[in-house]
Scaffold this motif. Sequence first.
Motif: not given
Length: 280
Positions: A100-106
């Motif tokens: 998720c973090r790699d996709i959302t940058h969040c």
Amino acid sequence: MIKDAKKVFREKGTCSQTFFHLLDREFEQVKETEECAADSLAGGIMQRGNQCGMLWGASLAIGAEAYRRCNNMEQAMKVAVRATKEVMVSFLSRENTFNCRDITHCDFSNKWSFAKYFFSGRFLYCFKMAEQWAPEAIESAIRGLEIEESSDDRVSETESFSLNCASLVAKKLGASEQEMVMVAGFAGGMGLSGEGCGALSAAIWIRSLDWCRENASKNSFKNPNAVYVVEAFEEATDGKILCSELAGVKFNSLEEHCDFIEKGGCQKWIETLGKSVSWK
């Protein structure tokens, strides 16, 4: 072909519940409470940034369908893991990551990072991805679920796939046989990928399911049961959450994984999660 993934996403509110619902609908199953309980896996396991919630939701739906299609639990668990792996391959080919973090940058634990994610419009990418990937996810799930009459798909009397980490934790928490199969695809960091702990995610979902049954009209996203599970687990593991780190190995097959668990692998973490039913 799915044409309303964005609409479903807006209605359900989380990627995990959305994909659980989309695949359930494809398989003509209705599991509203179980779908709602998947909310806690959004954001990569309670917003920790690990595997995308779309994958967790899809895997749960796959497990439910594997239970319906197969003649016994052992076969159903094997099929659930195989179909989950198929879906993960499809996802990886599109996004080049599971996380998720790699996709959302969040970093959802950081309010400023979350604000940037929202106000920059980055959240719209998740809606677009859901719309584009949903048909592929279903195709991959169906392909993985198809049971071929081959030696690879038969289950001998001596094989036991119920001793995968996720299903074992679910059993300790009082899950039904169907629920044990539903989380089977989480084994080994989901589809044996070595990513975020599948046993942890199984415990979060089972405990969220308990909560949802008692609080039907409430949002389960950060229900107290799930919060207790993840916080206690992180305390026990010194913050570690990756399967490959916790187990010290990345599994090449379900048989290898189940043998590892049967011989006491990850016993400390499984026992920690198995006690979460008494946490209040």
